[in-house]
Write an enzyme that holds these catalytic residues in place. Structure first.
Site, PDB file in Angstrom:
ATOM      1  N   GLU A  98      -8.378   4.605 -17.405  1.00  0.00           N
ATOM      2  CA  GLU A  98      -7.009   5.375 -17.473  1.00  0.00           C
ATOM      3  C   GLU A  98      -6.173   4.019 -17.965  1.00  0.00           C
ATOM      4  OE1 GLU A  98      -6.178   7.396 -14.034  1.00  0.00           O
ATOM      5  OE2 GLU A  98      -7.776   9.030 -14.403  1.00  0.00           O
ATOM      6  N   CYS A 111       0.190  -0.568 -18.188  1.00  0.00           N
ATOM      7  CA  CYS A 111      -0.460  -0.736 -17.067  1.00  0.00           C
ATOM      8  C   CYS A 111      -1.997  -0.609 -17.584  1.00  0.00           C
ATOM      9  CB  CYS A 111      -0.095  -0.113 -15.950  1.00  0.00           C
ATOM     10  SG  CYS A 111      -1.332  -0.389 -14.370  1.00  0.00           S
ATOM     11  N   CYS A 118     -14.308  -0.187  -9.766  1.00  0.00           N
ATOM     12  CA  CYS A 118     -14.023  -1.353  -9.217  1.00  0.00           C
ATOM     13  C   CYS A 118     -15.008  -1.555  -7.903  1.00  0.00           C
ATOM     14  CB  CYS A 118     -12.714  -1.420  -8.518  1.00  0.00           C
ATOM     15  SG  CYS A 118     -12.229  -3.106  -7.967  1.00  0.00           S
ATOM     16  N   CYS A 122     -11.283  -1.903  -1.650  1.00  0.00           N
ATOM     17  CA  CYS A 122     -10.115  -2.018  -0.900  1.00  0.00           C
ATOM     18  C   CYS A 122      -9.932  -0.643  -0.187  1.00  0.00           C
ATOM     19  CB  CYS A 122      -8.919  -2.403  -1.800  1.00  0.00           C
ATOM     20  SG  CYS A 122      -8.977  -4.131  -2.372  1.00  0.00           S
ATOM     21  N   CYS A 125      -7.479   2.134  -1.459  1.00  0.00           N
ATOM     22  CA  CYS A 125      -7.393   2.420  -3.120  1.00  0.00           C
ATOM     23  C   CYS A 125      -8.262   3.457  -3.513  1.00  0.00           C
ATOM     24  CB  CYS A 125      -7.536   0.843  -3.500  1.00  0.00           C
ATOM     25  SG  CYS A 125      -7.478   1.049  -5.541  1.00  0.00           S
ATOM     26  N   GLY A 165      -9.643  -1.715 -11.906  1.00  0.00           N
ATOM     27  CA  GLY A 165     -10.683  -2.806 -11.829  1.00  0.00           C
ATOM     28  C   GLY A 165     -10.076  -4.116 -11.455  1.00  0.00           C
ATOM     29  N   GLU A 166     -10.962  -4.923 -11.380  1.00  0.00           N
ATOM     30  CA  GLU A 166     -10.210  -6.299 -10.924  1.00  0.00           C
ATOM     31  C   GLU A 166     -10.523  -7.089 -12.309  1.00  0.00           C
ATOM     32  OE1 GLU A 166      -8.938  -8.231  -8.567  1.00  0.00           O
ATOM     33  OE2 GLU A 166      -9.328  -9.885  -9.759  1.00  0.00           O
ATOM     34  N   SER A 197      -2.691  -9.187 -12.248  1.00  0.00           N
ATOM     35  CA  SER A 197      -2.967  -8.817 -10.963  1.00  0.00           C
ATOM     36  C   SER A 197      -4.394  -8.942 -10.308  1.00  0.00           C
ATOM     37  CB  SER A 197      -2.309  -7.423 -10.236  1.00  0.00           C
ATOM     38  OG  SER A 197      -2.428  -7.256  -9.108  1.00  0.00           O
ATOM     39  N   SER A 219      -2.640  -9.291  -4.769  1.00  0.00           N
ATOM     40  CA  SER A 219      -2.685  -8.137  -3.702  1.00  0.00           C
ATOM     41  C   SER A 219      -2.874  -8.615  -2.475  1.00  0.00           C
ATOM     42  CB  SER A 219      -3.627  -7.185  -3.992  1.00  0.00           C
ATOM     43  OG  SER A 219      -3.536  -6.510  -5.556  1.00  0.00           O
ATOM     44  N   LEU A 220      -1.775  -8.863  -1.809  1.00  0.00           N
ATOM     45  CA  LEU A 220      -1.952  -9.636  -0.458  1.00  0.00           C
ATOM     46  C   LEU A 220      -2.149  -8.630   0.580  1.00  0.00           C
ATOM     47  CD1 LEU A 220      -1.901 -12.443   0.775  1.00  0.00           C
ATOM     48  CD2 LEU A 220       0.702 -12.205   1.216  1.00  0.00           C
ATOM     49  N   HIS A 221      -1.276  -7.864   0.764  1.00  0.00           N
ATOM     50  CA  HIS A 221      -1.440  -6.581   1.666  1.00  0.00           C
ATOM     51  C   HIS A 221      -1.200  -6.859   3.251  1.00  0.00           C
ATOM     52  CE1 HIS A 221      -1.467  -4.646  -2.145  1.00  0.00           C
ATOM     53  NE2 HIS A 221      -2.737  -4.839  -2.213  1.00  0.00           N
ATOM     54  N   ASN A 296       0.629   4.841  -1.852  1.00  0.00           N
ATOM     55  CA  ASN A 296       0.616   6.202  -2.447  1.00  0.00           C
ATOM     56  C   ASN A 296      -0.717   6.861  -1.838  1.00  0.00           C
ATOM     57  OD1 ASN A 296       2.604   5.983  -4.428  1.00  0.00           O
ATOM     58  ND2 ASN A 296       1.489   4.352  -5.326  1.00  0.00           N
ATOM     59  N   CYS A 339       0.211   3.351  -8.582  1.00  0.00           N
ATOM     60  CA  CYS A 339      -0.651   2.347  -8.064  1.00  0.00           C
ATOM     61  C   CYS A 339      -1.691   2.811  -7.244  1.00  0.00           C
ATOM     62  CB  CYS A 339       0.028   1.211  -7.244  1.00  0.00           C
ATOM     63  SG  CYS A 339       1.288   0.697  -8.148  1.00  0.00           S
TER      64      CYS A 339
END
Ligand code: SAH
Length: 359
Positions: A98, A111, A118, A122, A125, A165-166, A197, A219-221, A296, A339
């Site tokens: 996507e 994006c 992935c 996480c 996600c 993906g990473e 990212s 991506s800290l979070h 989200n 996201c």
């Protein structure tokens, strides 16, 4: 029957400009023909060799025999009421990936996905739920921008590698694709408008600095290891005491640069004022922008979003400490394009007719 001598055609979408030069030289032509070929593909969005009018007829015929410009088609387009569009690309092996197109006045952001699925798992996600299928090729990454340019009539103004993906786990393909996206003969996206990212693959952050020049978002979070271990499991391998110095090194020596820290606000998990205080201590001395992302929700997720007022209180704390902090506007929620909602799923027919067109 396929002949034993059948050679797979070279997909020119995988080639950067130097490769294109080498490729035409291997056919007996001059490097500048390679640059022209590269321009036709990327700047002019041409897929048919016969339209490449400044290449000799002989070269065009040769190219048609030995090469192709294989662009995965958009098999589904889902428009959201806010103008965001999700494009589902159909890859040669039946996989789906996507891309999200986000118009905002004169700015157009695309994006991009870099992997099918992935592997990082996480906990908040949706992409993690489908597991990891495979890396995207250079051409499959670039094709997402090729399509965007064709549809909007010019190159997108901003690119973010924030889809499925990473990116740093598909390092070589991503670095090569970045080179093509930044090339003046192709999409000309500047390093300030091209953001990669990552969830924080530390050795790859050091390597990226030597191989490419793009803006970095992380991506800290969570502001401490105990909490980050539960949200972003790669943190167990590369904890904050390694991640933060790698990020500082990435922007060292350039005063205009800063790291964007993405921080998903999850109700009751990482959104307390105590977390804001810890975050301020953690980032002290690092040129930073904190991007707070309202969580989200997606089917089956155990989390819920932090209420807006609390996100704002968190943001104010950061501002008061001198940090630049924004709240990311959520776009494309209605089409599961926001996201963390990208899953490469193919909608069933009823949903498809409700939300978009099947191409
Ligand atoms: N793997 C890379 C690239 C993906 S970027 C990375 O982790 O940075 C996708 C961004 O959306 C990341 O910041 C990710 O943490 C965030 N995200 C993931 N799930 C989300 C969700 N449910 N709600 C809001 N943001 C989410």
């Amino acid at each position: 029957m396929v002949s034993l001598f059948h050679q797979k055609k070279c997909n020119l979408l995988d080639l950067d400009v130097q490769d294109c030069e080498r490729f035409v030289m291997s056919l007996g032509y001059k490097p500048f023909h390679g640059r022209n070929l590269f321009k036709w593909i990327h700047k002019h969005g041409v897929q048919d060799f016969s339209q490449m009018t400044d290449l000799s007829k002989a070269l065009r015929e040769k190219l048609a025999q030995v090469a192709e410009i294989r662009i995965p088609p958009i098999v589904q387009e889902q428009p959201a009421p806010d103008g965001t569009k999700k494009w589902v690309l159909g890859l040669w092996d039946g996989q789906r990936v996507e891309t999200v197109f986000i118009p905002d006045g004169r700015r157009t952001t695309v994006c991009l996905s870099t992997q099918v699925g992935c592997a990082l798992n996480c906990s908040f996600c949706a992409t993690a739920r489908q597991g990891f299928n495979r890396n995207l090729t250079v051409g499959e990454i670039v094709a997402q921008v090729w399509h965007a340019q064709r549809r909007i009539g010019k190159p997108p103004s901003n690119l973010v590698l924030m889809g499925m993906g990473e990116p740093l786990a598909n390092f070589e393909n991503v670095v090569k694709a970045l080179g093509i996206l930044q090339d003046d003969l192709a999409y000309m996206v500047s390093k300030f408008r091209l953001t990669l990212s990552t969830s924080g693959i530390v050795p790859a952050i050091y390597q990226l600095r030597t191989r490419s020049d793009v803006s970095l978002a992380v991506s800290l979070h969570a502001p401490n290891d105990a909490l980050r271990n539960t949200l972003v499991p790669i943190n167990r391998k590369y904890p904050l005491r390694e991640l933060i110095p790698a990020c500082r090194a990435y922007i060292a020596g350039d005063k205009r640069r800063r790291i964007t820290w993405e921080y998903v606000m999850i109700r009751g998990v990482n959104d307390r004022i105590q977390h804001a205080k810890e975050l301020i201590r953690l980032l002290e001395g690092t040129p930073s922008k904190v991007n707070l992302i309202p969580f989200n929700p997606f089917p089956g997720s155990p989390f819920s979003p932090t209420p807006e007022a609390e996100i704002e209180a968190f943001r104010k704390r950061l501002l008061a400490a001198g940090f630049f902090a924004t709240v990311r506007k959520t776009r494309g929620e209605e089409i599961a394009a926001a996201c963390g909602q990208l899953v490469g799923r193919v909608q069933d027919r009823t949903r498809r007719s409700q939300f978009g067109v099947s191409l």
